[in-house]
Write a protein that holds these residues in place. Structure first.
Motif, short mmCIF file in Angstrom:
data_model
loop_
_atom_site.label_atom_id
_atom_site.label_comp_id
_atom_site.label_asym_id
_atom_site.label_seq_id
_atom_site.Cartn_x
_atom_site.Cartn_y
_atom_site.Cartn_z
N LEU A 2 31.02 35.49 36.82
CA LEU A 2 30.38 35.23 38.11
C LEU A 2 28.89 34.95 37.95
O LEU A 2 28.27 34.38 38.84
CB LEU A 2 30.56 36.42 39.06
N TYR A 46 28.45 40.47 47.84
CA TYR A 46 28.45 39.66 46.61
C TYR A 46 27.09 39.71 45.91
O TYR A 46 27.02 39.95 44.69
CB TYR A 46 28.80 38.21 46.95
N VAL A 58 37.33 37.17 44.17
CA VAL A 58 36.30 38.17 43.91
C VAL A 58 36.46 39.27 44.95
O VAL A 58 36.41 38.99 46.16
CB VAL A 58 34.89 37.57 44.02
N ALA A 109 31.63 44.04 41.67
CA ALA A 109 32.69 43.05 41.89
C ALA A 109 33.67 43.05 40.73
O ALA A 109 33.32 43.37 39.59
CB ALA A 109 32.08 41.66 42.03
N LYS A 110 34.92 42.71 41.03
CA LYS A 110 35.90 42.47 39.98
C LYS A 110 36.72 41.26 40.38
O LYS A 110 36.75 40.87 41.56
CB LYS A 110 36.78 43.69 39.74
N LEU A 111 37.35 40.66 39.41
CA LEU A 111 38.19 39.48 39.65
C LEU A 111 39.66 39.88 39.61
O LEU A 111 40.09 40.66 38.75
CB LEU A 111 37.93 38.42 38.58
N TYR A 115 35.55 43.66 45.87
CA TYR A 115 34.44 44.58 45.67
C TYR A 115 34.93 46.02 45.65
O TYR A 115 35.88 46.39 46.33
CB TYR A 115 33.40 44.39 46.79
N LEU A 127 37.59 32.05 43.90
CA LEU A 127 37.02 31.33 42.77
C LEU A 127 38.18 30.73 42.00
O LEU A 127 38.91 31.45 41.30
CB LEU A 127 36.20 32.27 41.88
N ALA A 170 34.56 39.89 35.39
CA ALA A 170 33.62 39.51 36.45
C ALA A 170 32.32 38.94 35.90
O ALA A 170 31.52 38.36 36.65
CB ALA A 170 33.32 40.71 37.35
N HIS A 176 36.44 39.43 50.48
CA HIS A 176 36.65 38.73 49.21
C HIS A 176 36.16 37.29 49.34
O HIS A 176 35.88 36.81 50.43
CB HIS A 176 38.13 38.73 48.83
N ARG A 177 36.08 36.63 48.22
CA ARG A 177 35.86 35.18 48.18
C ARG A 177 36.70 34.60 47.06
O ARG A 177 37.04 35.30 46.09
CB ARG A 177 34.38 34.82 47.98
#
Length: 304
Positions: free
Chosen positions: A228, A169, A133, A108-110, A135, A128, A225, A125-126
């Protein structure tokens, strides 16, 4: 002075001539993080399905600033291609179809959610806070300049594997820890440690007004990341004995400041905006906002 398109085509023609059929090459344009478009030369060897892509922005800047001639640039681009042409040779493209083969490559990366709205429509994605987030598959080396290939995971990959965003995730967080513990470093010690002997630009050895730490991963690639991982944040709060402020330094790291030592949130937000505008590459900016970890609630919150 050539424009970027003319420059890219001139370099491509010279690289093709130099290669003399050793590989095929063409111009490619890729939209990366924060909507930044990159122009590069993609290649593939006759005995392979893939090959390196060398992006040209840094070369064009050197040409435009008068720091490098076209001939020098062509030589360097060609050498980069030859140096990395076999990095991905052993990758079996059939493995991309299989979740069991690829799941241990999922990370994962932000990214900034607002600046990547168009991209987020095509990838799992999700959210935050003001971030997203996303992938990617990590293939090859441990760092981007060490043969590492990162491939963004798109919705059709997820469907092909029969997985949902939650499974991506969980796998990404698990893989992050399988690579080792995060790097949580005293910023003063980090900066002073890289200075030559006898050089003191950062006031090394003097009492700092504010204690700062850097949080990233071992490779220092997409290390932001690390926030997380709830266990990591709890561990930092225990080490610092309280709440702490998180400054989004870039997509590769964050800066941690104990809350009791931190300046006011408006001042910190102004500092983050200023650093982003002047010191951080546009493709690596994460956010202009400031976050706070609430130790009691065990959550990360927007502070400013």
């Amino acid at each position: 002075m050539m424009k970027m398109e003319e420059f890219a085509n001139a370099v491509l023609a010279a690289v093709r001539e130099k290669a003399d059929g050793a590989f095929s090459a063409w111009i490619t344009t890729v939209t990366k993080n924060n909507g930044i478009r990159h122009t590069g030369i993609s290649t593939v060897s006759p005995d392979s399905n893939n090959g390196p892509c060398v992006y040209l922005e840094i070369y064009y800047k050197a040409y435009r600033d008068g720091d490098a001639e076209i001939g020098e640039i062509v030589d360097d681009v060609y050498q980069q291609i030859m140096r990395h042409r076999n990095d991905l040779k052993d990758i079996n493209t059939a493995d991309f179809l299989k979740w069991e083969a690829m799941k241990y490559h999922v990370y994962a990366k932000l990214v900034n959610a607002d600046m990547n709205r168009e991209m987020l429509g095509t990838i799992p994605h999700r959210h935050l806070l003001d971030l997203a987030v996303v992938y990617y598959l990590k293939i090859g080396g441990t760092a981007e300049n060490d043969g590492m290939l990162s491939i963004i995971i798109r919705n059709n990959y997820m469907e092909m594997w029969g997985q949902d965003e939650e499974s991506l995730y969980q796998m990404a967080v698990s893989n992050m820890r399988s690579d080792g513990e995060p790097d949580f470093m005293d910023m003063e010690a980090l900066l002073c440690g890289i200075m030559p002997e006898g050089v003191n630009l950062f006031g090394c050895g003097e009492a700092a007004d504010v204690k700062m730490y850097v949080l990233t991963n071992r490779s220092r690639v997409f290390g932001a990341a690390e926030i997380l991982d709830g266990d990591t944040l709890r561990g930092i709060s225990e080490k610092l004995a309280g709440d702490f402020v998180v400054l989004p330094s870039s997509i590769h790291e964050t800066i941690i400041i104990p809350s009791e030592e931190a300046p006011g949130y408006p001042e910190l937000a102004g500092m983050v905006r200023g650093v982003n505008a002047t010191q951080v590459d546009a493709g690596e900016r994460l956010s202009d906002h400031v976050y706070r970890y609430d130790r009691g609630a065990g959550v990360l919150k927007m502070a400013a």
